[in-house]
Motif scaffolding. Structure first.
Motif, PDB file in Angstrom:
ATOM      1  N   VAL A 121     -11.730  -4.319  -4.547  1.00 24.80           N
ATOM      2  CA  VAL A 121     -11.054  -3.747  -5.726  1.00 24.80           C
ATOM      3  C   VAL A 121     -10.282  -2.776  -5.015  1.00 24.80           C
ATOM      4  CG1 VAL A 121     -11.097  -2.206  -7.585  1.00 24.80           C
ATOM      5  CG2 VAL A 121     -12.904  -3.955  -7.629  1.00 24.80           C
ATOM      6  N   GLY A 122      -8.878  -2.742  -5.428  1.00 20.53           N
ATOM      7  CA  GLY A 122      -7.828  -1.741  -4.578  1.00 20.53           C
ATOM      8  C   GLY A 122      -7.732  -0.708  -5.775  1.00 20.53           C
ATOM      9  N   PHE A 123      -7.349   0.527  -5.328  1.00 20.11           N
ATOM     10  CA  PHE A 123      -7.144   1.565  -6.101  1.00 20.11           C
ATOM     11  C   PHE A 123      -6.511   2.924  -5.423  1.00 20.11           C
ATOM     12  CE2 PHE A 123     -11.346   1.742  -4.780  1.00 20.11           C
ATOM     13  CZ  PHE A 123     -11.497   3.050  -4.384  1.00 20.11           C
ATOM     14  N   TYR A 124      -5.925   3.782  -5.929  1.00 17.41           N
ATOM     15  CA  TYR A 124      -5.183   4.921  -5.490  1.00 17.41           C
ATOM     16  C   TYR A 124      -5.963   6.198  -5.846  1.00 17.41           C
ATOM     17  CZ  TYR A 124      -1.358   1.887  -5.160  1.00 17.41           C
ATOM     18  OH  TYR A 124      -0.297   0.748  -4.787  1.00 17.41           O
ATOM     19  N   LEU A 125      -6.062   7.138  -4.871  1.00 15.42           N
ATOM     20  CA  LEU A 125      -6.587   8.503  -5.067  1.00 15.42           C
ATOM     21  C   LEU A 125      -5.398   9.383  -4.923  1.00 15.42           C
ATOM     22  CD1 LEU A 125      -9.727   8.194  -2.605  1.00 15.42           C
ATOM     23  CD2 LEU A 125      -9.708   7.789  -4.633  1.00 15.42           C
ATOM     24  N   GLN A 126      -5.850  10.588  -5.260  1.00 17.75           N
ATOM     25  CA  GLN A 126      -4.642  11.677  -4.940  1.00 17.75           C
ATOM     26  C   GLN A 126      -4.613  12.345  -3.817  1.00 17.75           C
ATOM     27  OE1 GLN A 126      -4.001  13.804  -8.414  1.00 17.75           O
ATOM     28  NE2 GLN A 126      -2.361  15.143  -7.711  1.00 17.75           N
TER      29      GLN A 126
END
Length: 460
Positions: A142-147
């Motif tokens: 799973v890929g995703f974005y943090l800030q």
């Protein structure tokens, strides 16, 4: 943005540099003020984590309503959330009570796989996105974005706050056995030094009876205050010490054990053999919710200011799924995210930390290992990848029938590119080592259990 986030893309170059270069640059970096390294938000979250245990329930509730409203409003800017919120008839601007969250739709890992870019808030500049992947423990990449400037400083502050329950202080010397690759050779070196944090990195891939004296010697030279390890690695070390009679000639302050389940019996064993208290916690790469043991209690307590936690309906064993909504990540908020992790509640709550949801344990799989041709045990937790190596895959799985021979099965998604195959194989071999033969096999679907659950390892 924190200096750590700015330098994050250069991490691989640092890891590949000669040790003298890493030592000089690392010490220089470590000498910088924490506010420079972690950014201005680090102090904010440090203060918050230190004070939240004293807040009354009304103060906690107000904080959570405000944080949830901010996350929901940010989420509503993204295409997928906007459609689903409209279908559910919910309006984030009107969110005023925690009870209203149950009106919002759930988010699954499949949603992240298929609609990741549609979950991104377009009003936050792309420079603020930090791409992360996870998938080792679940087998579903799973890929995703943090800030940037928020997510990582927040994680650092909260980890340090909960570790302090066992005596940790920022800047303490730590030995780490958590999947760091010190050598991809079966007979390679077992340690390296991370001067950026004054940490001794010990290989979790070479921890065998034959090489145990090297580990003991390295620890006795370094004399850390804390051992930060996968529970499986800590248990291998403890059993080795018990069976060989080798001893550490210093006293540990604590053992920090995360990323895998830890039973009460195993925790008692570690504390008895290594002579230090264990601190166990639950977290995940998505940074949605975080829970840690109490100061006295071994139950896990969820931080109410880190993210909002809910629990699904009990399954046939009485276990309930962790469902979380992230705070503070306005780039890609995860709303009512079904983690796929399950908890067991206690019949005798200890209520050490009122206002922090309490569970007895996170229910996880038993420790799973690949075995090399020379007898090394490789924990599958250590194979977790946090780069783009598994991008475009729906699922991955290991299969092993004899020591040193492994088949890696992968199920492509619509975004999979065959050009990634060789880099993926090279990345896996870098972690497995030269006493493995690895074959890659594309499959229409990975093998599942009789109940339809994913199997990360198939052993024959």
């Amino acid at each position: 943005m924190s200096l750590e986030d700015k330098l994050y893309p250069l991490l691989r170059l640092y890891d590949a540099a000669p040790q003298p270069v890493k030592s000089i640059s690392g010490r220089a970096y470590r000498s910088l003020p924490a506010a420079w390294r972690y950014g201005s938000e680090y102090a904010r979250f440090q203060k918050e984590a230190a004070q939240v245990e004293t807040w009354d329930l009304e103060t906690l509730r107000r904080y959570q309503v405000q944080a949830l409203r901010e996350s929901l409003i940010a989420a509503s800017k993204a295409q997928l959330y906007a459609r689903r919120f409209a279908e559910a008839g919910v309006k984030p601007e009107q969110f005023e009570s925690l009870e209203q969250l149950s009106d919002y739709p759930f988010l699954t890992k499949q949603d992240l796989l298929q609609h990741r870019e549609e979950l991104v808030n377009p009003e936050i500049h792309a420079k603020q996105r930090l791409y992360i992947t996870t998938g080792g423990s679940s087998g579903v990449p799973v890929g995703f974005y943090l800030q940037r400037g928020i997510s990582r400083p927040k994680e650092q502050a909260y980890l340090e706050a909960q570790w302090s329950r066992r005596g940790y202080r920022a800047g303490d010397r730590v030995a780490v056995i958590r999947g760091g690759v010190t050598s991809n050779k079966a007979r390679g070196r077992i340690s390296s030094y991370d001067a950026t944090r004054d940490w001794l990195i010990l290989s979790s891939y070479h921890l065998t009876a034959q090489r145990l004296p090297e580990y003991v010697a390295a620890l006795n030279r370094f004399r850390p205050k804390h051992l930060h390890a996968y529970p499986s690695a800590a248990l291998l070390l403890a059993r080795g010490l018990e069976q060989t009679g080798l001893k550490l000639d210093f006293r540990l302050t604590s053992m920090l054990c995360g990323s895998e389940k830890l039973t009460a019996d195993s925790q008692e064993y570690l504390e008895r053999i290594l002579g230090a208290r264990v601190f166990h916690w639950y977290g995940h790469s998505e940074r949605v919710v975080l829970a840690g043991q109490g100061r006295q209690s071994d139950h896990l307590h969820f931080w109410p200011t880190y993210g909002f936690v809910e629990f699904g309906q009990p399954d046939e064993n009485g276990h309930r799924e962790i469902i979380g909504t992230s705070f503070h990540n306005l780039v890609m908020p995860l709303v009512r995210y079904r983690t796929g992790d399950y908890v067991r509640f206690s019949n005798q709550p200890e209520n050490e930390l009122p206002g922090m949801p309490e569970i007895a344990a996170v229910v996880g799989r038993d420790y799973e290992f690949l075995v090399s041709a020379t007898g090394r045990q490789i924990s599958l937790t250590a194979i977790n990848m946090h780069d783009r190596i598994f991008d475009g895959l729906f699922a991955v799985q290991f299969a092993q029938g004899k020591p040193g021979v492994v088949e890696f099965r992968f199920q492509p998604g619509p975004q999979w590119q065959s050009s990634r195959l060789e880099p993926m194989r090279a990345g896996l071999l870098h972690k497995l080592g030269d006493d493995f033969t690895l074959t890659m096999k594309e499959v229409p679907e990975v093998e599942k259990t009789a109940a339809g659950k994913h199997r990360w390892l198939v052993k024959r």
